[in-house]
Design a protein around this motif. Structure first.
Motif, PDB file in Angstrom:
ATOM      1  N   THR A  44     -64.796  22.661 -20.888  1.00  0.00           N
ATOM      2  CA  THR A  44     -64.547  22.206 -22.217  1.00  0.00           C
ATOM      3  C   THR A  44     -65.609  21.484 -22.543  1.00  0.00           C
ATOM      4  O   THR A  44     -67.008  21.151 -22.347  1.00  0.00           O
ATOM      5  N   LEU A  65     -64.912  29.113 -29.219  1.00  0.00           N
ATOM      6  CA  LEU A  65     -63.801  30.205 -29.936  1.00  0.00           C
ATOM      7  C   LEU A  65     -63.352  31.478 -29.539  1.00  0.00           C
ATOM      8  O   LEU A  65     -61.742  31.811 -28.825  1.00  0.00           O
ATOM      9  N   SER A  66     -64.294  32.256 -29.404  1.00  0.00           N
ATOM     10  CA  SER A  66     -63.444  33.607 -28.706  1.00  0.00           C
ATOM     11  C   SER A  66     -63.226  33.631 -27.898  1.00  0.00           C
ATOM     12  O   SER A  66     -62.953  35.190 -27.324  1.00  0.00           O
ATOM     13  N   GLY A  68     -62.525  32.313 -25.607  1.00  0.00           N
ATOM     14  CA  GLY A  68     -61.062  30.623 -25.380  1.00  0.00           C
ATOM     15  C   GLY A  68     -61.552  30.073 -24.744  1.00  0.00           C
ATOM     16  O   GLY A  68     -60.813  29.193 -23.403  1.00  0.00           O
ATOM     17  N   TYR A  69     -62.479  29.324 -24.599  1.00  0.00           N
ATOM     18  CA  TYR A  69     -63.054  27.786 -24.501  1.00  0.00           C
ATOM     19  C   TYR A  69     -62.725  26.649 -25.186  1.00  0.00           C
ATOM     20  O   TYR A  69     -62.286  26.885 -26.588  1.00  0.00           O
ATOM     21  N   PRO A  70     -61.855  25.297 -24.108  1.00  0.00           N
ATOM     22  CA  PRO A  70     -61.716  24.528 -25.170  1.00  0.00           C
ATOM     23  C   PRO A  70     -63.474  24.147 -26.089  1.00  0.00           C
ATOM     24  O   PRO A  70     -64.377  24.029 -24.926  1.00  0.00           O
ATOM     25  N   TYR A  87     -60.196  18.370 -31.040  1.00  0.00           N
ATOM     26  CA  TYR A  87     -59.847  19.883 -30.491  1.00  0.00           C
ATOM     27  C   TYR A  87     -60.497  20.648 -31.487  1.00  0.00           C
ATOM     28  O   TYR A  87     -59.154  20.128 -32.645  1.00  0.00           O
ATOM     29  N   LEU A  88     -60.996  21.652 -31.162  1.00  0.00           N
ATOM     30  CA  LEU A  88     -61.437  23.091 -32.534  1.00  0.00           C
ATOM     31  C   LEU A  88     -60.955  24.107 -32.559  1.00  0.00           C
ATOM     32  O   LEU A  88     -60.739  24.449 -31.441  1.00  0.00           O
ATOM     33  N   GLU A  89     -59.692  23.990 -32.942  1.00  0.00           N
ATOM     34  CA  GLU A  89     -59.048  25.945 -33.142  1.00  0.00           C
ATOM     35  C   GLU A  89     -59.855  27.012 -33.663  1.00  0.00           C
ATOM     36  O   GLU A  89     -59.199  27.927 -33.979  1.00  0.00           O
ATOM     37  N   ASP A  90     -60.085  26.725 -35.278  1.00  0.00           N
ATOM     38  CA  ASP A  90     -60.354  27.235 -36.338  1.00  0.00           C
ATOM     39  C   ASP A  90     -61.580  26.684 -37.264  1.00  0.00           C
ATOM     40  O   ASP A  90     -61.475  25.514 -37.840  1.00  0.00           O
ATOM     41  N   ILE A 109     -56.441  17.287 -33.897  1.00  0.00           N
ATOM     42  CA  ILE A 109     -55.531  17.481 -32.297  1.00  0.00           C
ATOM     43  C   ILE A 109     -56.432  16.979 -31.894  1.00  0.00           C
ATOM     44  O   ILE A 109     -57.513  17.196 -30.646  1.00  0.00           O
TER      45      ILE A 109
END
Length: 188
Positions: A44, A65-66, A68-70, A87-90, A109
């Motif tokens: 993370t 992100l690409s 899949g790391y938190p 958290y950042l997903e986008d 998040i």
């Protein structure tokens, strides 16, 4: 008489601003490539969201992100000079906020510092002993005092190196420092 922190900050700001946006972007991409070699699968990673003239972290965040790391990003709380985490997903949820720093305001998040394995820190300057000088507000110093066991990687342009920084007792030494030239410091 040796330079104090204020003089060093002023000098480094000037040096950093002399680079063109194209130079900064190319060097930032190289820094991000070097960084990916230091991050282990599944870690993370807390990474700052860059503003103009800093090492651009967009390529790093995009790669993390690409794969899949938190990813956790800080949100500046100027009222108590602290960092709130999300958290950042986008990347699209980032909007300019305090000091013009992109933050996921309205799309948070909640995250906790204990979830972070590695933190990527901005630096105004550094030395080859792992010393870091920030912008002077102390947000990261306070955060790192709360979470001393995080792996700390500072990133900067090579032109931001100084021979020796005047460090105070509360200043935190980095575990690694990365520039466009590669890993220039690693604590053994």
């Amino acid at each position: 008489m040796s330079e104090g922190k204020k003089e060093i900050r002023d000098r480094l700001r000037h040096i950093k601003e002399m680079q063109t946006p194209e130079e900064r972007f190319e060097k930032s991409r190289a820094i991000c490539r070097h960084l990916m070699g230091l991050i282990s699968s599944g870690e993370t990673v807390m990474v700052y969201t860059s503003k103009e003239k800093e090492v651009n972290t967009v390529p790093l965040i995009t790669m993390l992100l690409s794969y899949g790391y938190p990813v956790i990003v800080p949100i500046i709380q100027s009222d108590d000079v602290s960092l709130r985490l999300s958290y950042l997903e986008d990347m699209m949820v980032l909007v300019p906020s305090t000091f013009g720093v992109p933050e996921p305001i309205g799309n948070e998040i909640p995250a906790d510092g204990v979830d972070v394995d590695t933190i990527i820190l901005p630096m105004l300057g550094f030395d080859r002993s792992g010393g870091r000088i920030g912008y002077g507000a102390g947000y990261y110093d306070r955060f790192l005092a709360q979470y001393p066991d995080l792996r700390k990687i500072g990133i900067a342009f090579a032109c931001q190196e100084v021979d020796s920084l005047p460090l105070d007792p509360h200043d935190v030494v980095m575990d690694a420092i990365v520039t466009e030239e590669g890993v220039v410091y690693r604590r053994v």
